[in-house]
Design a protein around this motif. Structure first.
Motif, PDB file in Angstrom:
ATOM      1  N   TYR A 177       0.816  -1.211   0.000  1.00  0.00           N
ATOM      2  CA  TYR A 177       0.000   0.000   0.000  1.00  0.00           C
ATOM      3  C   TYR A 177       0.853   1.265   0.000  1.00  0.00           C
ATOM      4  CZ  TYR A 177      -3.681   3.278   1.298  1.00  0.00           C
ATOM      5  OH  TYR A 177      -4.558   4.343   1.308  1.00  0.00           O
ATOM      6  N   PHE A 178       2.010   1.228   0.680  1.00  0.00           N
ATOM      7  CA  PHE A 178       2.848   2.414   0.817  1.00  0.00           C
ATOM      8  C   PHE A 178       4.069   2.385  -0.094  1.00  0.00           C
ATOM      9  CE2 PHE A 178       1.122   1.930   5.308  1.00  0.00           C
ATOM     10  CZ  PHE A 178       0.090   2.850   5.114  1.00  0.00           C
ATOM     11  N   LYS A 179       4.041   1.542  -1.135  1.00  0.00           N
ATOM     12  CA  LYS A 179       5.233   1.350  -1.959  1.00  0.00           C
ATOM     13  C   LYS A 179       5.671   2.613  -2.700  1.00  0.00           C
ATOM     14  CE  LYS A 179       2.434  -0.570  -5.747  1.00  0.00           C
ATOM     15  NZ  LYS A 179       2.171  -1.767  -6.569  1.00  0.00           N
ATOM     16  N   GLU A 180       4.768   3.570  -2.890  1.00  0.00           N
ATOM     17  CA  GLU A 180       5.118   4.789  -3.614  1.00  0.00           C
ATOM     18  C   GLU A 180       5.629   5.889  -2.694  1.00  0.00           C
ATOM     19  OE1 GLU A 180       5.078   4.687  -6.827  1.00  0.00           O
ATOM     20  OE2 GLU A 180       4.111   2.715  -6.904  1.00  0.00           O
ATOM     21  N   LYS A 181       5.660   5.629  -1.400  1.00  0.00           N
ATOM     22  CA  LYS A 181       6.042   6.663  -0.441  1.00  0.00           C
ATOM     23  C   LYS A 181       7.283   6.229   0.345  1.00  0.00           C
ATOM     24  CE  LYS A 181       2.268   9.216  -1.077  1.00  0.00           C
ATOM     25  NZ  LYS A 181       2.290  10.625  -1.544  1.00  0.00           N
ATOM     26  N   PRO A 182       8.101   7.198   0.771  1.00  0.00           N
ATOM     27  CA  PRO A 182       9.182   6.840   1.703  1.00  0.00           C
ATOM     28  C   PRO A 182       8.572   6.227   2.961  1.00  0.00           C
ATOM     29  CG  PRO A 182       9.441   9.099   0.912  1.00  0.00           C
ATOM     30  CD  PRO A 182       8.086   8.647   0.463  1.00  0.00           C
ATOM     31  N   SER A 183       9.176   5.149   3.449  1.00  0.00           N
ATOM     32  CA  SER A 183       8.525   4.465   4.569  1.00  0.00           C
ATOM     33  C   SER A 183       9.516   3.703   5.436  1.00  0.00           C
ATOM     34  CB  SER A 183       7.466   3.489   4.052  1.00  0.00           C
ATOM     35  OG  SER A 183       8.064   2.443   3.296  1.00  0.00           O
ATOM     36  N   ILE A 184       9.094   3.505   6.674  1.00  0.00           N
ATOM     37  CA  ILE A 184       9.698   2.522   7.575  1.00  0.00           C
ATOM     38  C   ILE A 184       8.579   1.565   7.935  1.00  0.00           C
ATOM     39  CG2 ILE A 184      10.700   2.104   9.844  1.00  0.00           C
ATOM     40  CD1 ILE A 184      11.981   4.861   9.732  1.00  0.00           C
TER      41      ILE A 184
END
Length: 352
Positions: A177-184
């Motif tokens: 779901y968050f693959k397009e955003k910088p994430s931890i």
């Protein structure tokens, strides 16, 4: 807001929390806005167990005490001194918080705000009241926090980056779901202890705190021990006896009875002292009221195994310096610079 202004608010929050560091609260009339928030905090602590059956008054106060000790000027400045904050552009950072122990997501909350970003927070239903209350206290200190702290119900949207904590299963969803955003994205982790048989009774009693604090629900709780061949458990069980009252708590006792019954029906060989079972098992994640153990020939082979499984390990407890191990009794007392999963949250937030 300037970072110094944010730091001062968190230092004041630390002074507020210090009043609740023990179950016998000590009111400090010099704390800002105490007349508005002190009695409300007392009520919230008293109600915490009704919100989450694992959140006993003792455990909530222990968490508040830990944060009171962390949120000092000296600690905050030491923590932040290693970073450059000059090029930060304010972003909206989504936080998906866990709820296994009181205020488990507070470090992420603190990190986002102290780096100057805005926090969009989705709390766990298991721990939603404490952090919301502390947010209100911060806003009372400086109204500009009102624009920097937003609690989200339902789907998390309109964010620039995300820090999400969950199980291994939910992590797969988060990663997609968050693959397009910088994430931890944080997954399941467990903590281990390495025993040599030369530990003092005091060492083993401190290990008991690493095992039993928060009923063993945290990723920093020791869920597995490594022991040498022919290890005698006598000293271990003598030390654990200090924590025998844990069985008086119904939720823990129910887990102990259930897990022990499952083990016995499966014909597993167990060691049992009436409130804790020990099972030989190569896995790390033991159920509540149980600790796994594994024999070793020498400590080097343990180090190799743990290095191989580094993504599964949160803390290593040992008297000997091995893979950044910590001392007995310290797993639930992390410093601000002791990052979950060894991922530097501040470094991440200064580069998004």
């Amino acid at each position: 807001m300037l970072q110094n202004e944010i730091k001062e608010c968190f230092i004041e929050l630390g002074l507020f929390l210090e009043q609740f560091s023990t179950e016998n609260f000590t009111k400090n009339d010099t704390v800002k806005n105490n007349s508005l928030f002190y009695n409300q905090m007392v009520d919230l602590i008293d109600l915490s167990q009704s919100h989450n059956g694992w959140f006993t008054k003792e455990n909530v106060c222990f968490s508040l005490a830990s944060w009171a000790k962390a949120l000092t000027k000296e600690n905050i400045e030491k923590w932040l001194s290693a970073y450059n904050f000059s090029n930060i552009k304010v972003k909206k950072v989504g936080l998906i918080l866990a709820g296994n122990i009181p205020l488990v997501g507070f470090h992420d909350f603190l990190s986002v705000l102290i780096t100057g970003h805005k926090a969009l927070i989705k709390t766990s239903s298991n721990d939603q009241h404490l952090i919301q209350f502390l947010s209100k206290y911060l806003i009372s200190l400086d109204q500009r926090f009102q624009d920097r702290i937003t609690f989200v119900e339902g789907k998390l949207e309109n964010f620039d980056a995300v820090i999400a904590t969950g199980s291994n299963n939910t992590a797969r969803y988060f990663e997609f779901y968050f693959k397009e955003k910088p994430s931890i994205i944080r997954k399941n982790r467990n903590s281990v202890a390495i025993l040599t048989g030369k530990e003092t009774p005091e060492d083993l009693t401190h290990l008991g705190e690493d095992i039993f604090k928060y009923f063993g629900l945290g990723c920093r709780n020791v869920s597995k021990i490594f022991i040498p061949k022919n290890y005698s458990f006598d000293s271990f069980f003598n030390a654990m006896f200090t924590y025998q009252d844990v069985i008086k708590y119904d939720k823990y006792a129910n887990n102990y009875d259930y897990n022990k019954a499952v083990y016995l029906m499966s014909n597993y060989k167990l060691l049992d002292n009436g409130f804790l079972t020990l099972k030989e098992d190569e896995n790390y994640a033991s159920p509540i009221s149980s600790v796994f153990y594994e024999h070793y020939e020498n400590e080097n082979e343990v180090a190799e195994k743990l290095q191989k499984d580094v993504d599964k390990i949160q803390c290593i407890v040992s008297k000997n310096p091995i893979l950044k191990s910590i001392q007995f009794g310290q797993t639930q007392k992390p410093n601000l610079w002791d990052y979950a999963d060894n991922i530097d949250t501040i470094a991440f937030l200064t580069t998004i």
